[in-house]
Enzyme design. Structure first.
Site, PDB file in Angstrom:
ATOM      1  N   GLU A 100       0.841  -1.201   0.000  1.00 27.95           N
ATOM      2  CA  GLU A 100       0.000   0.000   0.000  1.00 27.95           C
ATOM      3  C   GLU A 100       0.875   1.250   0.000  1.00 27.95           C
ATOM      4  O   GLU A 100       1.851   1.330   0.715  1.00 27.95           O
ATOM      5  CB  GLU A 100      -0.901   0.005   1.241  1.00 27.95           C
ATOM      6  CG  GLU A 100      -1.892  -1.142   1.288  1.00 27.95           C
ATOM      7  CD  GLU A 100      -2.971  -1.049   0.212  1.00 27.95           C
ATOM      8  OE1 GLU A 100      -3.140   0.037  -0.372  1.00 27.95           O
ATOM      9  OE2 GLU A 100      -3.632  -2.084  -0.029  1.00 27.95           O
ATOM     10  N   ARG A 128     -17.646  -0.583   6.256  1.00 30.11           N
ATOM     11  CA  ARG A 128     -18.766  -1.090   5.452  1.00 30.11           C
ATOM     12  C   ARG A 128     -19.500  -2.193   6.211  1.00 30.11           C
ATOM     13  O   ARG A 128     -20.703  -2.387   6.062  1.00 30.11           O
ATOM     14  CB  ARG A 128     -18.172  -1.634   4.137  1.00 30.11           C
ATOM     15  CG  ARG A 128     -19.130  -2.243   3.142  1.00 30.11           C
ATOM     16  CD  ARG A 128     -18.345  -2.752   1.920  1.00 30.11           C
ATOM     17  NE  ARG A 128     -17.238  -3.645   2.276  1.00 30.11           N
ATOM     18  CZ  ARG A 128     -17.372  -4.951   2.526  1.00 30.11           C
ATOM     19  NH1 ARG A 128     -18.550  -5.535   2.454  1.00 30.11           N
ATOM     20  NH2 ARG A 128     -16.319  -5.692   2.847  1.00 30.11           N
ATOM     21  N   CYS A 172      -7.747  -2.520   8.324  1.00 34.97           N
ATOM     22  CA  CYS A 172      -6.374  -2.528   7.794  1.00 34.97           C
ATOM     23  C   CYS A 172      -5.833  -1.120   7.641  1.00 34.97           C
ATOM     24  O   CYS A 172      -4.707  -0.830   8.069  1.00 34.97           O
ATOM     25  CB  CYS A 172      -6.318  -3.256   6.447  1.00 34.97           C
ATOM     26  SG  CYS A 172      -6.421  -5.038   6.644  1.00 34.97           S
ATOM     27  N   HIS A 229      -1.422  -5.649   1.444  1.00 39.74           N
ATOM     28  CA  HIS A 229      -2.604  -6.516   1.342  1.00 39.74           C
ATOM     29  C   HIS A 229      -2.255  -7.761   0.525  1.00 39.74           C
ATOM     30  O   HIS A 229      -1.486  -7.678  -0.443  1.00 39.74           O
ATOM     31  CB  HIS A 229      -3.768  -5.767   0.676  1.00 39.74           C
ATOM     32  CG  HIS A 229      -4.688  -5.092   1.657  1.00 39.74           C
ATOM     33  ND1 HIS A 229      -4.822  -3.729   1.743  1.00 39.74           N
ATOM     34  CD2 HIS A 229      -5.528  -5.611   2.603  1.00 39.74           C
ATOM     35  CE1 HIS A 229      -5.707  -3.431   2.701  1.00 39.74           C
ATOM     36  NE2 HIS A 229      -6.146  -4.554   3.235  1.00 39.74           N
TER      37      HIS A 229
HETATM   38  N1  PCA Z   1      -8.479  -7.214   6.011  1.00 38.37           N
HETATM   39  C1  PCA Z   1      -9.380  -6.153   6.413  1.00 38.37           C
HETATM   40  C2  PCA Z   1      -9.256  -6.079   7.897  1.00 38.37           C
HETATM   41  C3  PCA Z   1      -8.542  -7.307   8.333  1.00 38.37           C
HETATM   42  C4  PCA Z   1      -8.016  -7.897   7.094  1.00 38.37           C
HETATM   43  O1  PCA Z   1      -7.270  -8.863   7.010  1.00 38.37           O
HETATM   44  C5  PCA Z   1      -9.107  -4.836   5.698  1.00 38.37           C
HETATM   45  O2  PCA Z   1      -8.619  -4.864   4.552  1.00 38.37           O
HETATM   46  O3  PCA Z   1      -9.364  -3.777   6.268  1.00 38.37           O
END
Ligand code: PCA
Length: 218
Positions: free
Chosen positions: A81, A91, A144, A170
């Site tokens: 990111e 959401r 996240c 991610h």
């Molecule tokens: N993904 C979520 C929260 C925890 C995770 O593994 C997110 O992208 O916010």
């Protein structure tokens, strides 16, 4: 030996597994570039995730690197990111039933922080190794992004952490998750772990990020 903090999230949204934690715990104790990985699981809960991060930051030596991992189901690639924003806008409820809307992560904090990982060098390195990767320009506004912003805010405001680099990545779903959701892209755990090894090596080795076009139209 210095310390690399690698965080992953517990399962959320009726799931029973979260690849981000599976990857982090697979690398717990792994030695890389004179540093050792410490895996820490974060609850998928606004506020509590940062309390757990604070504990992990305070216990032991100041980490050289802090990398947060999270699941982005629907993505097919490893996505470092670029930016964390000062917004919680959920959401769905988190694992404690909290669902903040348009709330700041840190009241009075700046609108955003950039990752201090060499994200372009990381993507370049992963692609060169045949692994799917691209820069992401949004970590969303759920837990996240909350953890990512909270991390960067701490690195920016706590003098003891001034030399620590940090960021967030991610990862895609696992094949077992995709099997329950037709059409969902996925990446096997072994591939994700291999990618994370390379990512951490690059993050430790590359002081100054490379300049390479990474912009997407969408
Ligand atoms: N993904 C979520 C929260 C925890 C995770 O593994 C997110 O992208 O916010």
């Amino acid at each position: 030996m210095s310390r690399i903090l690698l965080t992953g999230f517990e399962a959320f949204d009726r799931d029973t597994v979260n690849p981000s934690w599976e990857v982090a715990r697979a690398l717990d104790g792994w030695a890389c570039g004179g540093a050792t990985v410490q895996a820490v699981q974060l609850p998928c809960v606004f506020g509590a995730a940062l309390a757990r991060l604070d504990e992990a930051l305070a216990q032991g030596a100041v980490p050289r690197l802090v990398v947060g991992l999270g699941l982005a189901s629907g993505r097919a690639e490893i996505t470092p990111e670029r930016v964390a924003i000062n917004v919680d806008d959920a959401r769905i409820p988190d694992n404690a039933g909290r669902q903040p809307v348009d709330a700041p992560v840190a009241a009075g904090g700046p609108a955003a922080y950039f990752s201090s990982l060499p994200i372009k060098a990381i993507v370049h390195g992963l692609r060169s190794a045949g692994l799917p990767a691209s820069v992401s320009n949004s970590a969303g506004t759920f837990v996240c992004n909350h953890a990512f912003y909270g991390l960067m805010h701490r690195l920016a405001t706590q003098p003891v952490l001034a030399r620590t680099r940090g960021g967030f990545v991610h990862v895609p779903a696992l094949p077992e998750q995709a099997a329950r959701a037709p059409g969902m892209p996925c990446l096997p755990l072994e591939t994700q772990v291999q990618a994370m090894r390379l990512l951490l090596r690059t993050a430790l080795a590359v002081e100054r990020d490379i300049v390479e076009a990474g912009g997407a139209l969408h």
